[in-house]
Design an enzyme around this catalytic site. Structure first.
Site, PDB file in Angstrom:
ATOM      1  N   PHE A  97      52.218  37.717  32.791  1.00 36.50           N
ATOM      2  CA  PHE A  97      52.866  37.477  31.499  1.00 36.50           C
ATOM      3  C   PHE A  97      53.976  38.505  31.340  1.00 36.50           C
ATOM      4  O   PHE A  97      53.716  39.699  31.235  1.00 36.50           O
ATOM      5  CB  PHE A  97      51.895  37.571  30.312  1.00 36.50           C
ATOM      6  CG  PHE A  97      52.592  37.171  29.032  1.00 36.50           C
ATOM      7  CD1 PHE A  97      52.631  35.842  28.634  1.00 36.50           C
ATOM      8  CD2 PHE A  97      53.284  38.101  28.268  1.00 36.50           C
ATOM      9  CE1 PHE A  97      53.324  35.450  27.496  1.00 36.50           C
ATOM     10  CE2 PHE A  97      53.982  37.722  27.130  1.00 36.50           C
ATOM     11  CZ  PHE A  97      54.002  36.399  26.738  1.00 36.50           C
TER      12      PHE A  97
ATOM     13  N   LYS B 201      57.089  47.442  23.510  1.00 34.56           N
ATOM     14  CA  LYS B 201      55.989  47.562  22.551  1.00 34.56           C
ATOM     15  C   LYS B 201      55.877  48.940  21.898  1.00 34.56           C
ATOM     16  O   LYS B 201      56.598  49.230  20.958  1.00 34.56           O
ATOM     17  CB  LYS B 201      54.671  47.152  23.228  1.00 34.56           C
ATOM     18  CG  LYS B 201      54.659  45.674  23.617  1.00 34.56           C
ATOM     19  CD  LYS B 201      53.273  45.166  23.824  1.00 34.56           C
ATOM     20  CE  LYS B 201      53.242  43.805  24.488  1.00 34.56           C
ATOM     21  NZ  LYS B 201      53.466  42.683  23.577  1.00 34.56           N
TER      22      LYS B 201
ATOM     23  N   ASP C 179      56.039  46.241  35.243  1.00 34.92           N
ATOM     24  CA  ASP C 179      56.116  45.880  33.822  1.00 34.92           C
ATOM     25  C   ASP C 179      54.972  46.602  33.106  1.00 34.92           C
ATOM     26  O   ASP C 179      53.824  46.161  33.125  1.00 34.92           O
ATOM     27  CB  ASP C 179      56.002  44.359  33.655  1.00 34.92           C
ATOM     28  CG  ASP C 179      56.063  43.940  32.189  1.00 34.92           C
ATOM     29  OD1 ASP C 179      55.939  44.806  31.308  1.00 34.92           O
ATOM     30  OD2 ASP C 179      56.213  42.732  31.925  1.00 34.92           O
TER      31      ASP C 179
END
Ligand SMILES: Cc1ncc(COP(=O)(O)O)c(C=O)c1O
Length: 402
Positions: free
Chosen positions: A145, A259, A230
């Site tokens: 993802f 984030k 990531d």
């Protein structure tokens, strides 16, 4: 949900009425928050065990982050990158030093940072590695993802994320996560990067087998391929170290961050890499109006400052050990499996008992907010400021619903 809700059902219905249904939120309408706790419009309090998918690693409204944001709001909020502003260098330097890299390129959302990494890797492939024009390939993992853009969903293996959004962007090869032989077989002279999450969050907090990340590092080095990690969800203290790659002593060529970098206040993302990689970009080749804006930089510099103390990484490691021990005791008693590192756990509820969604609804009734991911898997990622007794209490609520 509980009987004493007064305003919540109408507020949920109003939100449903006016928005596209691209989410299926729990019926909880939050109006304020502090630290690890949120309060809804009916005054009910919940322990936040999702923490904005790790965007709230430092808790809601951390005083130092709020102070930095307030101070910056009173001075300067946006310039665009057409000019330099006085918060920019401090942020880029602080983040570059935290990552041990030469350079930083700031963006806003996680998906934009992943897109940045893809573009930089391709450009590096053509300008530095000498891959024939338009032939660059990037190897990614099944179950990945990395965000929601059309290019990123092109290499997703989740039918919900991908179906009916084609035509898809070419140039990606998908291999099983954790399988070094498959990765080695997929790499050829056109490969410019391997793009991976060091722990797959959305997939259910999947930790790869020990030795996998060092193996990826070695294959990338041997084949002159960039290792792009990531760490948008796994990084910045979540797993008990600054980066999840640190657990195996691995340093990727490019970190992709997001984030928690925005302190739960503003969207801030970035890629960090050395000069030989990020240096391939020239003016006009990439950018974003809001990327690296003064408010974002002021907050994110403070985030890096919090991480430099090591306190949050330490809390995550210590409290994570406690969380995993307590959750482990529930395996065989309603849980089928527990995975994760630090204050990050993927738990598989016995599907014979209930779905993940039903479990999250029951947890919410008991004052714990968590989110299901696939089927009967729930992800727990409380803010790193959570107290030990609060964590114990959350696990008690889970035991009670099981
Ligand atoms: C590993 C990873 N990469 C990228 C993203 C996309 O980030 P954003 O939603 O900010 O675009 C996410 C979001 O969950 C993520 O977990």
């Amino acid at each position: 949900m509980v009987d004493d809700l007064v305003r919540t059902p109408a507020a949920v219905a109003e939100a449903e009425r006016w928005t596209a249904h691209n989410y299926h939120p729990l019926p909880v309408v939050i109006s304020s928050a502090a630290g690890a706790w949120v309060t809804d419009i009916d005054g009910k309090r919940y322990l936040d065990c999702l923490a904005g998918y790790s965007a709230l690693n430092f808790g809601h409204r951390h005083p130092a982050l709020i102070a930095a944001a307030h101070a910056q709001l009173d001075r300067l909020t946006l310039t665009s990158r057409a000019f330099v502003h006085d918060q920019f260098a401090a942020f880029c330097r602080a983040l570059a030093e935290l990552c041990g890299k030469d350079l930083v390129l700031p963006m806003n959302t996680g998906a934009e940072a992943v897109e940045t990494a893809i573009k930089v890797a391709r450009k590096w492939g053509y300008r530095v590695k000498g891959v024939p024009h338009d032939k660059a390939t990037i190897v990614v993992a099944e179950g990945n993802f990395h965000g929601r853009t059309t290019t990123i969903v092109s290499f997703s293996t989740d039918p919900d994320a991908r179906a009916d959004f084609g035509p898809y962007t070419p140039g990606f090869k998908v291999v099983p996560y954790g399988d070094l032989a498959a990765l080695e077989a997929a790499i050829d002279e056109t490969t410019v990067a391997v793009l991976l999450e060091p722990i797959q969050g959305e997939q259910g907090v999947i930790v790869p087998p020990e030795g996998y990340l060092p193996g990826v590092r070695a294959l990338c080095t041997e084949n002159r391929v960039l290792f792009v990690a990531d760490e948008i969800q796994s990084g910045l203290g979540r797993t008990g170290t600054t980066f999840a790659c640190d657990h195996e002593g691995v340093v990727p060529d490019m970190y992709v961050l997001g984030k928690a970098l925005g302190g739960g206040i503003v969207p801030v993302s970035a890629v960090a890499a050395d000069q030989d990689v990020l240096g391939v970009l020239r003016p006009g080749e990439h950018g974003s109006t809001f990327g690296g804006n003064p408010l974002a930089c002021a907050v994110a510099t403070e985030v890096v400052g919090l991480l430099k103390t090591g306190e949050f990484q330490r809390r995550s490691a210590e409290l994570g050990a406690r969380l995993h021990a307590d959750l482990g005791a529930l395996v065989g008693h309603g849980l089928l499996a527990v995975r994760g590192r630090g204050l990050w756990a993927g738990i598989d509820i016995d599907p014979a008992l209930m779905t993940g969604r039903a479990a999250c609804e029951r947890l919410a009734e008991r004052g714990v907010l968590a989110k299901d991911t696939h089927g009967s898997t729930i992800r727990l990622a409380p803010p790193l400021v959570v107290e030990p007794a609060e964590l114990d209490w959350a696990v008690e609520q889970l035991a009670a619903i099981l």
